[in-house]
Write a protein that holds these residues in place. Structure first.
Motif, short mmCIF file in Angstrom:
data_model
loop_
_atom_site.label_atom_id
_atom_site.label_comp_id
_atom_site.label_asym_id
_atom_site.label_seq_id
_atom_site.Cartn_x
_atom_site.Cartn_y
_atom_site.Cartn_z
N ALA A 44 0.83 -1.20 0.00
CA ALA A 44 0.00 0.00 0.00
C ALA A 44 0.87 1.26 0.00
N GLU A 45 1.97 1.24 0.75
CA GLU A 45 2.87 2.39 0.77
C GLU A 45 3.50 2.61 -0.60
N LYS A 46 3.85 1.53 -1.29
CA LYS A 46 4.42 1.64 -2.63
C LYS A 46 3.39 2.24 -3.60
N ILE A 47 2.15 1.79 -3.49
CA ILE A 47 1.09 2.31 -4.36
C ILE A 47 0.87 3.80 -4.09
N MET A 48 0.87 4.20 -2.82
CA MET A 48 0.69 5.61 -2.49
C MET A 48 1.84 6.44 -3.07
N THR A 49 3.06 5.94 -2.99
CA THR A 49 4.21 6.63 -3.56
C THR A 49 4.06 6.77 -5.07
N GLU A 50 3.60 5.70 -5.74
CA GLU A 50 3.35 5.76 -7.18
C GLU A 50 2.29 6.78 -7.53
N MET A 51 1.19 6.78 -6.75
CA MET A 51 0.10 7.73 -7.01
C MET A 51 0.57 9.17 -6.87
N LEU A 52 1.36 9.43 -5.82
CA LEU A 52 1.87 10.79 -5.62
C LEU A 52 2.83 11.18 -6.74
N ARG A 53 3.65 10.25 -7.19
CA ARG A 53 4.56 10.52 -8.30
C ARG A 53 3.77 10.81 -9.57
N GLU A 54 2.73 10.01 -9.84
CA GLU A 54 1.89 10.23 -11.02
C GLU A 54 1.21 11.60 -10.95
N TYR A 55 0.74 11.98 -9.77
CA TYR A 55 0.11 13.29 -9.61
C TYR A 55 1.12 14.41 -9.85
N ASP A 56 2.30 14.26 -9.27
CA ASP A 56 3.34 15.30 -9.40
C ASP A 56 3.82 15.47 -10.84
N THR A 57 3.82 14.39 -11.62
CA THR A 57 4.29 14.47 -13.00
C THR A 57 3.16 14.73 -13.99
#
Length: 78
Positions: A44-57
């Motif tokens: 879940a932490e990895k998915i949250m990190t991916e989601m935040l990266r996708e949002y930031d980019t």
């Protein structure tokens, strides 16, 4: 787990991940995106990190009803 931009909540055998994507331009309401993870908390932490990266980019779509030109205006302002 909480950070200033997202949270992970255990819900039975799954984890709910919610991230903050700013505020709607017209209504001023907060925009959130969520996903459910059936794995471990680390997953879940990895998915949250991916989601935040996708949002930031700019990969994560904020609104399906927004025209591309409106999104560009939003992106330039924020």
């Amino acid at each position: 787990m909480r950070n200033s931009r997202g949270s992970i909540t255990k819900r039975g055998k799954t984890y709910r991940i919610i991230i903050s994507c700013g505020y709607d331009i017209e209504t001023g309401k907060r925009i959130q995106k969520s996903r459910t993870c059936k794995g471990s908390k680390k997953d879940a932490e990895k998915i949250m990190t991916e989601m935040l990266r996708e949002y930031d980019t700019g990969v994560l779509c904020i609104s399906k009803d927004m025209y591309f030109s409106e999104y560009l205006d939003y992106w330039f302002e924020n």
